[in-house]
Design a protein around this motif. Structure first.
Motif, PDB file in Angstrom:
ATOM      1  N   PHE A 287       0.816  -1.210   0.000  1.00  0.00           N
ATOM      2  CA  PHE A 287       0.000   0.000   0.000  1.00  0.00           C
ATOM      3  C   PHE A 287       0.855   1.268   0.000  1.00  0.00           C
ATOM      4  CE2 PHE A 287      -2.450  -3.309   2.202  1.00  0.00           C
ATOM      5  CZ  PHE A 287      -3.563  -3.358   1.374  1.00  0.00           C
ATOM      6  N   ASP A 288       0.331   2.303  -0.663  1.00  0.00           N
ATOM      7  CA  ASP A 288       1.025   3.596  -0.674  1.00  0.00           C
ATOM      8  C   ASP A 288       0.914   4.286   0.681  1.00  0.00           C
ATOM      9  OD1 ASP A 288       1.779   3.680  -3.513  1.00  0.00           O
ATOM     10  OD2 ASP A 288      -0.380   3.768  -3.861  1.00  0.00           O
ATOM     11  N   ILE A 289      -0.248   4.124   1.339  1.00  0.00           N
ATOM     12  CA  ILE A 289      -0.484   4.735   2.650  1.00  0.00           C
ATOM     13  C   ILE A 289      -1.235   3.731   3.524  1.00  0.00           C
ATOM     14  CG2 ILE A 289      -1.303   6.784   3.893  1.00  0.00           C
ATOM     15  CD1 ILE A 289      -1.830   8.096   1.154  1.00  0.00           C
ATOM     16  N   ILE A 290      -0.835   3.633   4.785  1.00  0.00           N
ATOM     17  CA  ILE A 290      -1.560   2.801   5.737  1.00  0.00           C
ATOM     18  C   ILE A 290      -1.984   3.665   6.923  1.00  0.00           C
ATOM     19  CG2 ILE A 290      -1.424   0.875   7.365  1.00  0.00           C
ATOM     20  CD1 ILE A 290       0.544  -0.482   5.494  1.00  0.00           C
ATOM     21  N   PHE A 291      -3.285   3.670   7.198  1.00  0.00           N
ATOM     22  CA  PHE A 291      -3.822   4.321   8.398  1.00  0.00           C
ATOM     23  C   PHE A 291      -4.089   3.212   9.407  1.00  0.00           C
ATOM     24  CE2 PHE A 291      -4.521   7.456   5.163  1.00  0.00           C
ATOM     25  CZ  PHE A 291      -4.384   8.682   5.820  1.00  0.00           C
ATOM     26  N   LEU A 292      -3.389   3.272  10.536  1.00  0.00           N
ATOM     27  CA  LEU A 292      -3.365   2.140  11.455  1.00  0.00           C
ATOM     28  C   LEU A 292      -3.780   2.545  12.876  1.00  0.00           C
ATOM     29  CD1 LEU A 292      -2.578  -0.838  11.908  1.00  0.00           C
ATOM     30  CD2 LEU A 292      -0.208  -0.080  12.169  1.00  0.00           C
ATOM     31  N   ASP A 293      -4.874   1.959  13.339  1.00  0.00           N
ATOM     32  CA  ASP A 293      -5.301   2.198  14.724  1.00  0.00           C
ATOM     33  C   ASP A 293      -4.295   1.522  15.662  1.00  0.00           C
ATOM     34  OD1 ASP A 293      -6.867   2.943  16.898  1.00  0.00           O
ATOM     35  OD2 ASP A 293      -8.055   1.107  16.817  1.00  0.00           O
ATOM     36  N   ILE A 294      -4.055   2.119  16.815  1.00  0.00           N
ATOM     37  CA  ILE A 294      -3.080   1.552  17.750  1.00  0.00           C
ATOM     38  C   ILE A 294      -3.732   0.579  18.721  1.00  0.00           C
ATOM     39  CG2 ILE A 294      -1.569   2.098  19.690  1.00  0.00           C
ATOM     40  CD1 ILE A 294      -0.632   4.548  18.230  1.00  0.00           C
TER      41      ILE A 294
ATOM     42  N   LEU B  38      -3.051  14.442   3.911  1.00  0.00           N
ATOM     43  CA  LEU B  38      -3.113  13.826   2.578  1.00  0.00           C
ATOM     44  C   LEU B  38      -2.445  14.714   1.530  1.00  0.00           C
ATOM     45  CD1 LEU B  38      -6.705  12.315   2.523  1.00  0.00           C
ATOM     46  CD2 LEU B  38      -4.538  11.061   2.431  1.00  0.00           C
ATOM     47  N   LYS B  39      -2.623  16.019   1.662  1.00  0.00           N
ATOM     48  CA  LYS B  39      -2.008  16.947   0.712  1.00  0.00           C
ATOM     49  C   LYS B  39      -0.489  16.811   0.757  1.00  0.00           C
ATOM     50  CE  LYS B  39      -2.057  21.781  -0.744  1.00  0.00           C
ATOM     51  NZ  LYS B  39      -2.606  23.135  -0.471  1.00  0.00           N
ATOM     52  N   ARG B  40       0.073  16.731   1.970  1.00  0.00           N
ATOM     53  CA  ARG B  40       1.525  16.578   2.110  1.00  0.00           C
ATOM     54  C   ARG B  40       2.003  15.268   1.490  1.00  0.00           C
ATOM     55  NH1 ARG B  40       3.997  18.587   7.833  1.00  0.00           N
ATOM     56  NH2 ARG B  40       3.098  20.666   7.910  1.00  0.00           N
ATOM     57  N   ILE B  41       1.259  14.202   1.765  1.00  0.00           N
ATOM     58  CA  ILE B  41       1.666  12.893   1.237  1.00  0.00           C
ATOM     59  C   ILE B  41       1.609  12.879  -0.281  1.00  0.00           C
ATOM     60  CG2 ILE B  41       0.998  10.462   1.085  1.00  0.00           C
ATOM     61  CD1 ILE B  41       0.182  10.605   4.018  1.00  0.00           C
ATOM     62  N   VAL B  42       0.537  13.420  -0.840  1.00  0.00           N
ATOM     63  CA  VAL B  42       0.386  13.446  -2.299  1.00  0.00           C
ATOM     64  C   VAL B  42       1.517  14.241  -2.946  1.00  0.00           C
ATOM     65  CG1 VAL B  42      -1.038  14.329  -4.172  1.00  0.00           C
ATOM     66  CG2 VAL B  42      -2.097  13.061  -2.306  1.00  0.00           C
ATOM     67  N   LEU B  43       1.846  15.390  -2.360  1.00  0.00           N
ATOM     68  CA  LEU B  43       2.938  16.204  -2.901  1.00  0.00           C
ATOM     69  C   LEU B  43       4.250  15.437  -2.873  1.00  0.00           C
ATOM     70  CD1 LEU B  43       2.131  19.726  -1.400  1.00  0.00           C
ATOM     71  CD2 LEU B  43       2.068  19.067  -3.805  1.00  0.00           C
ATOM     72  N   ARG B  44       4.507  14.750  -1.793  1.00  0.00           N
ATOM     73  CA  ARG B  44       5.751  13.979  -1.687  1.00  0.00           C
ATOM     74  C   ARG B  44       5.764  12.828  -2.693  1.00  0.00           C
ATOM     75  NH1 ARG B  44       8.929  14.201   2.941  1.00  0.00           N
ATOM     76  NH2 ARG B  44       8.400  15.915   4.312  1.00  0.00           N
ATOM     77  N   THR B  45       4.619  12.186  -2.842  1.00  0.00           N
ATOM     78  CA  THR B  45       4.524  11.049  -3.755  1.00  0.00           C
ATOM     79  C   THR B  45       4.740  11.462  -5.207  1.00  0.00           C
ATOM     80  OG1 THR B  45       2.950   9.961  -2.274  1.00  0.00           O
ATOM     81  CG2 THR B  45       3.034   9.168  -4.540  1.00  0.00           C
ATOM     82  N   GLN B  46       4.189  12.614  -5.583  1.00  0.00           N
ATOM     83  CA  GLN B  46       4.191  13.010  -6.986  1.00  0.00           C
ATOM     84  C   GLN B  46       5.356  13.915  -7.391  1.00  0.00           C
ATOM     85  OE1 GLN B  46       0.343  14.743  -7.666  1.00  0.00           O
ATOM     86  NE2 GLN B  46      -0.680  12.760  -7.745  1.00  0.00           N
ATOM     87  N   MET B  47       5.930  14.653  -6.427  1.00  0.00           N
ATOM     88  CA  MET B  47       6.877  15.690  -6.812  1.00  0.00           C
ATOM     89  C   MET B  47       8.327  15.462  -6.358  1.00  0.00           C
ATOM     90  SD  MET B  47       4.469  19.006  -6.038  1.00  0.00           S
ATOM     91  CE  MET B  47       5.743  20.156  -6.538  1.00  0.00           C
TER      92      MET B  47
END
Length: 238
Positions: A50-57, A115-124
């Motif tokens: 997965f590109d991103i994982i949201f994980l409950d603790i 999400l905006k930060r992650i997308v920017l890092r992923t694409q740019m």
């Protein structure tokens, strides 16, 4: 297309976060596939990277911290976001190198910013590297794979995920080149990648590998400012 995993043993919480993610990414006009998991074991059985994982603790069975540890052991190197109703596990979570630590109930505006930060890092973000000349060959090393540089006389040792490579370089010149790349000269002999610092005190830095590097007294205050800047830019607590 982004592939996202949401893992939470509370079905309502899992569905709610998945809907929020879907809504925000549709606003961003970014196609995505969101997979839901009701336990750490289910997520660990998944074969997709997965590109991103949201994980409950806080989960029954294998909790989020243990799930994250096992994922990192399998060399999962993408974005990991912890979600919890408590701040209690913030410091314990550092070992898994999360991108962020979100508090429940998850606020949509904060989720949008992450999400905006992650997308920017992923694409740019391009993969940055240095070229090392040795034995009449030039070798490319990605900065993200380098733990730290160590100078011994005129010889520079690069400690990285590929082992240790020795070549000739001046520490002062290297420090200038990597100053804006999240490397910090903590001592006259060491130039460390801040991404791999897991703990520190006034005498030394402790890396994820357990290695310890000396930190010069006169550099400690500047180091504190730099590591905090790095943390704010690359992750944090919401």
């Amino acid at each position: 297309m982004l592939s996202i995993a949401v893992c939470d043993d509370e079905v309502r919480e899992c569905c709610c976060l998945s809907r929020q993610l879907q809504k925000i990414l549709e606003e961003f006009q970014i196609p995505c596939i969101i997979h839901s998991f009701g336990s750490g074991k289910e997520l660990l059985r998944a074969k997709e990277n997965f590109d991103i994982i949201f994980l409950d603790i806080i989960m029954g069975g294998v909790d989020g911290l243990e799930t994250a540890r096992l994922l990192r052991e399998r060399e999962y190197d993408h974005f990991l976001v912890f979600v919890s109703s408590s701040r209690e596990y913030v410091f314990d979570s550092y070992e898994a190198e999360p991108f962020w630590y979100l508090l429940k109930p998850v606020e949509e505006q904060k989720l949008r910013g992450i999400l905006k930060r992650i997308v920017l890092r992923t694409q740019m973000h391009p993969k940055e590297y240095i070229l090392v000349s040795k034995d009449r060959q030039r070798k490319k090393l990605f900065l993200k794979d380098i733990y730290y540089f160590e100078i011994r006389g005129r010889v520079m040792d690069i400690h990285s995920s590929q082992g240790t490579i020795a070549y000739y370089e001046r520490m002062g010149q290297l420090e200038k080149e990597l100053r804006e790349k999240d490397f910090f000269r903590c001592h006259k002999s060491y130039l460390v990648n801040l991404a791999y610092v897991s703990a520190y005190n006034r005498q030394e830095l402790i890396l994820d590998s357990g290695e310890k590097l000396i930190i010069a007294k006169r550099r400690y205050e500047e180091f504190c400012r730099e590591i905090l800047r790095y943390m704010r830019a690359n992750g944090g607590i919401v």
